[in-house]
Design an enzyme around this catalytic site. Structure first.
Site, PDB file in Angstrom:
ATOM      1  CB  SER A   4       3.560   0.729   0.515  1.00 15.17           C
ATOM      2  OG  SER A   4       3.584   1.083  -1.961  1.00 15.17           O
ATOM      3  CE1 TYR A   8       4.117  -4.659  -0.045  1.00 14.65           C
ATOM      4  CE2 TYR A   8       3.285  -3.092  -1.753  1.00 14.65           C
ATOM      5  CZ  TYR A   8       4.367  -3.686  -0.367  1.00 14.65           C
ATOM      6  OH  TYR A   8       5.113  -2.382  -0.254  1.00 14.65           O
TER       7      TYR A   8
END
Ligand SMILES: NC(=O)c1ccc[n+]([C@@H]2O[C@H](COP(=O)([O-])OP(=O)(O)OC[C@H]3O[C@@H](n4cnc5c(N)ncnc54)[C@H](O)[C@@H]3O)[C@@H](O)[C@H]2O)c1
Length: 254
Positions: A144, A157
């Protein structure tokens, strides 16, 4: 050969494991890889993966969790050997709600690392020995832009997606002498249930600002991320390994 026909043959004959294939990017990837001639093997802990495969002739599916090594071994035994793998399954934690570190529950932190880091570790451990022994194969892991950038409220995350990059680069260096390639895609915001059903719903104002935070003024489609993964998995990317490919409309270029 006209371009369209070349595209359709880009992944011809490859059996490709796709994790997280019941939804979002993984589901789009399974469809796209099939269009490009691959035989995708769909793997997800959500039983909806069976419906995705039913609608996709030429694919196969298994219900399983990437944190379960036995389930991955079973996938390899039943549908392997794989020519390539898109290690894409992941979780955002807290049902998408942004929570500062001070208030973030320890148990949820561990759950995010267990899926995004240990789950990927399990996949690499299951796949790499066979790829290296055969002297061929390509892997793409889904990180990401939060694997490069900090993400307030999403620290667990972001930390897990930084770890995906560490695993990708280390695996790439270990596997390169055998001719095996390992790369990562780094999406910005993508139109999938993780974002539009959970992230946007859980965080007031997030939906309104998401498009504008990307220099291109919009968020990505799941298919755009799948296209990047398809190229990295194909023989066209034959000398590309250890690479992190941002698919983020310029977000990380700032
Ligand atoms: N949507 C975004 O904006 C965005 C941005 C950057 C990165 N990503 C990453 O892209 C990947 C795909 O996410 P998405 O947006 O398609 O989300 P999604 O929630 O739509 O799909 C994720 C899929 O992974 C599966 N999954 C989760 N944990 C699993 C496990 N332990 N074992 C097996 N399957 C599991 C889920 O059941 C689901 O089908 C994730 O790694 C995510 O972190 C998403």
């Amino acid at each position: 050969m006209p371009n369209g026909a070349e595209d359709r043959a880009m992944l011809e004959g490859k059996t490709i494991l796709v994790t997280g294939a019941a939804s979002g990017i993984g589901r789009a990837a399974a469809r796209l890889f099939r269009e490009y001639g691959a035989a995708p093997v769909l793997f997800d802990r959500d039983e909806a993966v069976m419906d995705v495969a039913r609608d996709l002739p030429g694919s196969a599916a298994l219900v399983g969790d990437i944190t379960d090594c036995a389930a991955l071994a079973d996938a390899l035994e039943r549908h392997g050997p794989f020519d390539a793998a898109f290690n894409n399954a992941g979780t955002e934690g807290m049902g998408g709600r942004m929570v500062p570190i001070a208030d973030y529950p320890e148990e949820e932190f561990r759950k995010v690392q267990q899926v995004n880091v240990e789950g990927l570790w399990n996949c690499l451990k299951a796949l790499l020995p066979g790829f290296i022994a055969r002297g061929s194969g390509a892997i793409v892991n889904t990180s990401s832009v939060t694997g490069w950038l900090g993400a307030p409220g999403l620290a667990a995350y972001s930390a897990s997606k930084h770890a995906v990059i560490g695993l990708t680069r280390s695996a790439a260096l270990e596997a390169a002498p055998a001719g095996v390639r390992v790369n990562a895609v780094l999406p910005g915001a993508v139109e999938t249930p993780m974002l539009t059903e959970r992230g946007f719903a859980a965080n007031p104002g997030f939906a309104e600002g998401a498009a504008a935070s990307h220099p291109m003024g919009r968020i990505a489609t799941a298919r755009e991320v799948a296209e990047a993964a398809a190229w990295l998995l194909s023989d066209r990317a034959g000398f590309v390994t250890g690479h992190c490919l941002a698919v983020d409309g310029g977000l990380s270029a700032r």
